[in-house]
Design a protein around this motif. Structure first.
Motif, PDB file in Angstrom:
ATOM      1  N   UNK A   1      25.124  55.023  49.670  1.00  0.00           N
ATOM      2  CA  UNK A   1      24.156  55.973  50.213  1.00  0.00           C
ATOM      3  C   UNK A   1      24.530  57.398  49.890  1.00  0.00           C
ATOM      4  N   UNK A   2      24.576  58.251  50.921  1.00  0.00           N
ATOM      5  CA  UNK A   2      24.844  59.676  50.712  1.00  0.00           C
ATOM      6  C   UNK A   2      26.295  59.977  50.352  1.00  0.00           C
ATOM      7  N   UNK A   3      27.163  58.967  50.393  1.00  0.00           N
ATOM      8  CA  UNK A   3      28.556  59.174  49.991  1.00  0.00           C
ATOM      9  C   UNK A   3      28.747  59.013  48.485  1.00  0.00           C
ATOM     10  N   UNK A   4      27.653  58.807  47.763  1.00  0.00           N
ATOM     11  CA  UNK A   4      27.680  58.776  46.297  1.00  0.00           C
ATOM     12  C   UNK A   4      27.085  60.075  45.767  1.00  0.00           C
ATOM     13  N   UNK A   5      27.773  60.692  44.813  1.00  0.00           N
ATOM     14  CA  UNK A   5      27.342  61.968  44.239  1.00  0.00           C
ATOM     15  C   UNK A   5      27.357  61.861  42.717  1.00  0.00           C
ATOM     16  N   UNK A   6      26.328  62.365  42.079  1.00  0.00           N
ATOM     17  CA  UNK A   6      26.302  62.463  40.616  1.00  0.00           C
ATOM     18  C   UNK A   6      26.683  63.887  40.228  1.00  0.00           C
TER      19      UNK A   6
END
Length: 289
Positions: free
Chosen positions: A42-47
């Motif tokens: 979810x929001x703990x993944x960053x590109x």
């Protein structure tokens, strides 16, 4: 393992981490990794996309668009490969120097966000694709490559992208602009800029797989074999000749071998001989009826 089993393993692997930062070019490989990371965390993944002179503006725009399409947070960092004399020298290790700097920036961004894991889009087909010194940087910096770790090949990557209806599912590979400059010729901002501007005209004319190689002022255009007829169209010839000379090339040629991955890199096996180059863009070249 089936592809479904591989996908489940990737998601489970990613979900065990507190967060991940995906080195994100906007190509199909990194887009699939970002999508799976978003699924798992979810929001703990960053590109994260690294902006530099070797990244075409069109590719940066694509990266922004695809990140929005995926729904993943997208960060930008900036650096210059031209600050590194070893990169500028353009020896056989250029990609190693570039990837080391680029991934170093990714780790800095991850640290600022409190993220321990940096991922990239290396897939299981990449290690067998000829001279790839950049892969050594991935190993040395201990970047996590989930596609490689779970034996997901390039064909499977595109199948996954299709499943997720990603717009880049069929996007051709697009290496950085420095790959257009033959090994041994110095990389400069002037060369990178004129290559980017030159390739813009091919993109405008609808070519899908192409490169403009910069041989110190001589432009060698490569297009996919099935697009060679289009490259010989008189209107395109005129437009390319005028545009490429306007942006700083002295001569404009077409490689009759067609597009070849890494045709100016060391240890290239694509050619058994010198490229077949025709100066079809010369002023006095006889146009087809």
């Amino acid at each position: 393992m089936t592809l479904d089993e591989k996908l489940a393993a990737v998601r489970d692997d990613l979900a065990e981490r507190d967060g991940v930062l995906v080195a994100f070019s906007g190509g199909v490989d990194s887009a699939v990794v970002a999508t799976l990371a978003r699924d798992a965390l979810g929001d703990d993944a960053v590109a994260c996309t690294a902006r530099s002179e070797t990244l075409p503006e069109a590719e940066l725009d694509d990266a922004k668009r695809v990140a929005s399409e995926i729904g993943i947070r997208h960060e930008l960092v900036e650096f210059s490969e031209l600050d590194n004399p070893a990169f500028v020298e353009n020896d056989g290790e250029r990609c190693y120097h570039c990837r080391t700097m680029r991934l170093g920036k990714m780790y800095e961004a991850a640290q600022s966000l409190g993220i321990d894991t940096v991922c990239d889009g290396t897939n299981a087909s990449d290690p067998g694709e000829g001279h790839r010194p950049g892969l050594r940087a991935v190993e040395e910096l201990e970047v996590f490559s989930p596609l490689l770790a779970h034996d997901i090949t390039k064909d499977e990557v595109r199948e996954i992208a299709d499943r997720y209806d990603l717009s880049v599912a069929d996007k051709p590979s697009m290496a950085c602009l420095s790959s257009r400059i033959p090994t041994g010729l110095e990389v400069t901002e002037e060369k990178l800029s004129r290559v980017e501007k030159a390739e813009r005209v091919l993109r405008t004319w609808g070519f899908s797989q192409f490169r403009v190689r910069d041989h110190d002022g001589l432009a060698r255009i490569e297009v996919a074999e099935e697009e060679l007829d289009d490259a010989l169209d008189p209107e395109f010839v005129r437009a390319a000749r005028e545009h490429l000379k306007d942006v700083g090339f002295d001569h404009v040629t077409l490689d009759l071998h067609g597009y070849q991955t890494g045709s100016v890199s060391p240890a290239n096996e694509a050619y058994d001989e010198e490229p077949v180059v025709a100066d079809v863009f010369a002023e006095d070249y006889p146009m087809r009826e």
